[in-house]
Design an enzyme around this catalytic site. Sequence first.
Site, PDB file in Angstrom:
ATOM      1  N   VAL A  59       0.844  -1.229  -0.051  1.00  0.00           N
ATOM      2  CA  VAL A  59      -0.186   0.063  -0.037  1.00  0.00           C
ATOM      3  C   VAL A  59       0.879   1.111  -0.039  1.00  0.00           C
ATOM      4  O   VAL A  59       0.538   2.144  -0.640  1.00  0.00           O
ATOM      5  CB  VAL A  59      -0.969   0.040   1.164  1.00  0.00           C
ATOM      6  CG1 VAL A  59      -1.812   1.212   1.276  1.00  0.00           C
ATOM      7  CG2 VAL A  59      -2.063  -1.061   1.225  1.00  0.00           C
ATOM      8  N   CYS A  60       2.021   1.309   0.788  1.00  0.00           N
ATOM      9  CA  CYS A  60       2.844   2.187   0.874  1.00  0.00           C
ATOM     10  C   CYS A  60       3.624   2.612  -0.640  1.00  0.00           C
ATOM     11  O   CYS A  60       3.551   3.801  -1.090  1.00  0.00           O
ATOM     12  CB  CYS A  60       4.047   2.190   1.830  1.00  0.00           C
ATOM     13  SG  CYS A  60       3.425   2.022   3.399  1.00  0.00           S
ATOM     14  N   ALA A  61       3.948   1.576  -1.365  1.00  0.00           N
ATOM     15  CA  ALA A  61       4.387   1.745  -2.565  1.00  0.00           C
ATOM     16  C   ALA A  61       3.594   2.148  -3.631  1.00  0.00           C
ATOM     17  O   ALA A  61       3.678   3.013  -4.479  1.00  0.00           O
ATOM     18  CB  ALA A  61       5.012   0.100  -3.139  1.00  0.00           C
ATOM     19  N   SER A  63       1.018   4.286  -2.893  1.00  0.00           N
ATOM     20  CA  SER A  63       0.999   5.753  -2.547  1.00  0.00           C
ATOM     21  C   SER A  63       1.883   6.631  -3.290  1.00  0.00           C
ATOM     22  O   SER A  63       1.629   7.615  -3.680  1.00  0.00           O
ATOM     23  CB  SER A  63       0.398   5.977  -1.050  1.00  0.00           C
ATOM     24  OG  SER A  63       1.829   5.925  -0.405  1.00  0.00           O
TER      25      SER A  63
END
EC number: 1.11.1.24
Length: 165
Positions: A59-61, A63
């Site tokens: 999810v961070c990647a 974003s």
Amino acid sequence: MAQITLRGNAINTVGELPAVGSPAPAFTLTGGDLGVISSDQFRGKSVLLNIFPSVDTPVCATSVRTFDERAAASGATVLCVSKDLPFAQKRFCGAEGTENVMPASAFRDSFGEDYGVTIADGPMAGLLARAIVVIGADGNVAYTELVPEIAQEPNYEAALAALGA
């Protein structure tokens, strides 16, 4: 202290996001070249802080990639802030070909505490919660979002609208 969830399990942050309309806390972060990234560099400019636990999570990647694409279209200034080491952020951005966001590591400063986003307990204690802070050209907080579930993406449209992008 704010409460968020990790896969439905409640965890806490050390504080609260700064209030909309209040002066944004000053920050000093570390860039991929180990140079200083300071809030002073952005005086008179609007900036979006994309805050998250680690570029090494899906999810961070996502974003980082999404804000990179959206920033390219708008010319927005976006800092992607995590506790990852600058080397890991640089590796990720190089492998992904991101050119429109600036990776910024909070590994050796008080950013997480100053912005109220350091996770206080649970398996991710010490990392940063997923949040968005938009700082206006006047240096005041224009928008905030503390994503209630770490595994969810932020509201990209609302963040970019607050940035004027």
